[in-house]
Design a protein around this motif. Structure first.
Motif, PDB file in Angstrom:
ATOM      1  N   ALA A 119       7.914   7.119  -3.179  1.00 38.19           N
ATOM      2  CA  ALA A 119       7.811   5.851  -2.442  1.00 38.19           C
ATOM      3  C   ALA A 119       8.940   4.901  -2.841  1.00 38.19           C
ATOM      4  CB  ALA A 119       6.449   5.206  -2.708  1.00 38.19           C
ATOM      5  N   ILE A 120       9.330   4.914  -4.121  1.00 38.67           N
ATOM      6  CA  ILE A 120      10.452   4.077  -4.548  1.00 38.67           C
ATOM      7  C   ILE A 120      11.741   4.528  -3.857  1.00 38.67           C
ATOM      8  CG2 ILE A 120      11.889   3.413  -6.520  1.00 38.67           C
ATOM      9  CD1 ILE A 120       9.352   3.620  -8.269  1.00 38.67           C
ATOM     10  N   ARG A 121      11.936   5.838  -3.759  1.00 43.79           N
ATOM     11  CA  ARG A 121      13.115   6.358  -3.052  1.00 43.79           C
ATOM     12  C   ARG A 121      13.135   5.892  -1.591  1.00 43.79           C
ATOM     13  NH1 ARG A 121      11.685  11.109  -5.856  1.00 43.79           N
ATOM     14  NH2 ARG A 121      13.177  11.629  -7.500  1.00 43.79           N
ATOM     15  N   LYS A 122      11.973   5.899  -0.979  1.00 45.34           N
ATOM     16  CA  LYS A 122      11.892   5.595   0.450  1.00 45.34           C
ATOM     17  C   LYS A 122      11.931   4.091   0.730  1.00 45.34           C
ATOM     18  CE  LYS A 122       9.153   6.605   4.585  1.00 45.34           C
ATOM     19  NZ  LYS A 122       7.994   7.347   5.139  1.00 45.34           N
ATOM     20  N   TYR A 123      11.197   3.311  -0.058  1.00 44.14           N
ATOM     21  CA  TYR A 123      11.027   1.890   0.249  1.00 44.14           C
ATOM     22  C   TYR A 123      11.753   0.950  -0.703  1.00 44.14           C
ATOM     23  CZ  TYR A 123       7.183   3.814   3.024  1.00 44.14           C
ATOM     24  OH  TYR A 123       6.430   4.542   3.915  1.00 44.14           O
ATOM     25  N   LYS A 153       4.841  11.665  -9.003  1.00 43.84           N
ATOM     26  CA  LYS A 153       5.793  12.065  -7.968  1.00 43.84           C
ATOM     27  C   LYS A 153       5.627  11.197  -6.726  1.00 43.84           C
ATOM     28  CE  LYS A 153       7.350  16.060  -5.260  1.00 43.84           C
ATOM     29  NZ  LYS A 153       7.360  15.322  -3.977  1.00 43.84           N
ATOM     30  N   GLU A 154       4.378  10.937  -6.357  1.00 42.45           N
ATOM     31  CA  GLU A 154       4.091  10.106  -5.182  1.00 42.45           C
ATOM     32  C   GLU A 154       4.707   8.719  -5.331  1.00 42.45           C
ATOM     33  OE1 GLU A 154       0.050   8.846  -2.864  1.00 42.45           O
ATOM     34  OE2 GLU A 154       0.071   8.583  -5.044  1.00 42.45           O
ATOM     35  N   MET A 170      12.201  -3.376 -13.857  1.00 35.68           N
ATOM     36  CA  MET A 170      13.564  -2.990 -13.560  1.00 35.68           C
ATOM     37  C   MET A 170      14.307  -2.449 -14.776  1.00 35.68           C
ATOM     38  SD  MET A 170      13.283  -3.477 -10.436  1.00 35.68           S
ATOM     39  CE  MET A 170      14.927  -2.942 -10.002  1.00 35.68           C
ATOM     40  N   SER A 171      13.782  -2.661 -15.960  1.00 31.92           N
ATOM     41  CA  SER A 171      14.402  -2.116 -17.170  1.00 31.92           C
ATOM     42  C   SER A 171      14.002  -0.661 -17.403  1.00 31.92           C
ATOM     43  CB  SER A 171      14.014  -2.958 -18.392  1.00 31.92           C
ATOM     44  OG  SER A 171      12.598  -2.998 -18.549  1.00 31.92           O
ATOM     45  N   PHE A 172      13.071  -0.156 -16.600  1.00 35.57           N
ATOM     46  CA  PHE A 172      12.621   1.229 -16.725  1.00 35.57           C
ATOM     47  C   PHE A 172      13.472   2.139 -15.833  1.00 35.57           C
ATOM     48  CE2 PHE A 172       8.137   1.426 -18.600  1.00 35.57           C
ATOM     49  CZ  PHE A 172       8.311   0.269 -19.342  1.00 35.57           C
ATOM     50  N   ARG A 173      13.510   3.410 -16.180  1.00 36.34           N
ATOM     51  CA  ARG A 173      14.148   4.391 -15.312  1.00 36.34           C
ATOM     52  C   ARG A 173      13.155   4.728 -14.207  1.00 36.34           C
ATOM     53  NH1 ARG A 173      16.365   9.662 -18.126  1.00 36.34           N
ATOM     54  NH2 ARG A 173      17.727   8.093 -19.055  1.00 36.34           N
ATOM     55  N   LEU A 174      13.296   4.059 -13.097  1.00 40.16           N
ATOM     56  CA  LEU A 174      12.325   4.211 -12.022  1.00 40.16           C
ATOM     57  C   LEU A 174      12.435   5.562 -11.333  1.00 40.16           C
ATOM     58  CD1 LEU A 174      12.537   0.624 -10.494  1.00 40.16           C
ATOM     59  CD2 LEU A 174      10.921   1.489 -12.180  1.00 40.16           C
ATOM     60  N   PRO A 202       0.806  -1.238   0.000  1.00 43.38           N
ATOM     61  CA  PRO A 202       0.000   0.000   0.000  1.00 43.38           C
ATOM     62  C   PRO A 202       0.831   1.276   0.000  1.00 43.38           C
ATOM     63  CG  PRO A 202      -0.054  -1.059   2.160  1.00 43.38           C
ATOM     64  CD  PRO A 202       0.588  -2.031   1.232  1.00 43.38           C
ATOM     65  N   MET A 203       2.111   1.190   0.375  1.00 41.29           N
ATOM     66  CA  MET A 203       2.925   2.408   0.462  1.00 41.29           C
ATOM     67  C   MET A 203       3.159   3.075  -0.888  1.00 41.29           C
ATOM     68  SD  MET A 203       4.688  -0.575   0.439  1.00 41.29           S
ATOM     69  CE  MET A 203       5.274  -0.987   2.078  1.00 41.29           C
ATOM     70  N   TYR A 204       2.957   2.321  -1.981  1.00 38.64           N
ATOM     71  CA  TYR A 204       3.149   2.914  -3.315  1.00 38.64           C
ATOM     72  C   TYR A 204       1.857   3.543  -3.857  1.00 38.64           C
ATOM     73  CZ  TYR A 204       7.438   0.225  -3.043  1.00 38.64           C
ATOM     74  OH  TYR A 204       8.647  -0.281  -2.632  1.00 38.64           O
TER      75      TYR A 204
END
Length: 219
Positions: free
Chosen positions: A194-198, A189-190, A206-210, A176-178
């Motif tokens: 969340a990717i930065r944090k978790y 942005k949200e 994983m082939s994308f620029r997350l 749910p955090m994402y």
């Protein structure tokens, strides 16, 4: 109202996909054959409709369709064959799942449906020679912005979008955090915060620029 058919043939299928630009979740494709007398003045490109309108249209489309099919291609396969090939493969798989063999196929976009048939990937469905021959035997036409021009492509876009949203709502409960229930895996942005944090999950591509590249300035 959108046009009922592109060709003059009776059994014409339309196909489209949803979720190509997302950072997480599947790319979802749908194919559908509508009866020649199908009419619906609300039906349009799914991006032009509200969530409620799409949800209301889905049972109408499914009930009246002569045949329809939906396919998810998941991140591991997307990462292996790339998102463009995965989008096309999802539409190809959906065509093969139809109960009727189309006489003609119209495809949203600018790529021929027969592009990249029989990819030698290790993940996901492997096409048989018979399936490849069948797909090659059906004439098809790609139509730019076809989901805003033809009923069958618009219907496919609604099915692809609603089935994908349903899936993203399900996996939201696991992570749910994402907030995938809201952003559906798109690069908001949200979502990126969340990717930065978790970090990432098994549902991320994983082939994308997350995360966007971080620029540092030297003074």
């Amino acid at each position: 109202m959108l046009a009922p058919n592109f060709s003059t043939l009776i059994i014409e299928a339309g196909t489209d996909e949803a979720g190509r630009g997302c950072l997480a979740g599947p790319v979802t494709a749908a194919a559908i054959i509508l009866p020649l007398d199908f009419e619906n003045r609300l039906l349009n490109d799914s991006k032009q409709l509200s969530e409620k309108q799409r949800e209301n249209l889905r049972p109408v489309i499914e009930e009246q369709a002569l045949s329809f099919a939906v396919t998810h291609l998941f991140p591991d396969e997307i990462d292996e064959i790339n998102i463009l090939n995965a989008s096309m493969k999802g539409m190809q798989e959906s065509i093969l799942k139809l109960n009727l063999v189309p006489q003609f196929i119209i495809v949203d976009g600018n790529r021929n449906l027969n592009a990249k048939l029989g990819l030698k990937n290790t993940t996901g469905k492997q096409f048989t020679t018979a399936e490849i021959d069948l797909l090659k035997s059906i004439p098809n036409q790609s139509i730019i912005k076809g989901d805003a021009k033809y009923l069958s492509i618009a219907a496919a876009s609604v099915l692809a979008k609603t089935y994908r949203d349903e899936y993203m709502n399900q996996i939201h409960e696991e992570f749910p955090m994402y907030n995938w229930k809201k952003n559906k895996g798109y690069p908001t942005k949200e979502h990126r915060d969340a990717i930065r944090k978790y970090g990432t999950t098994k549902y991320h591509r994983m082939s994308f620029r997350l995360l966007p590249e971080q620029l540092s300035l030297e003074f």
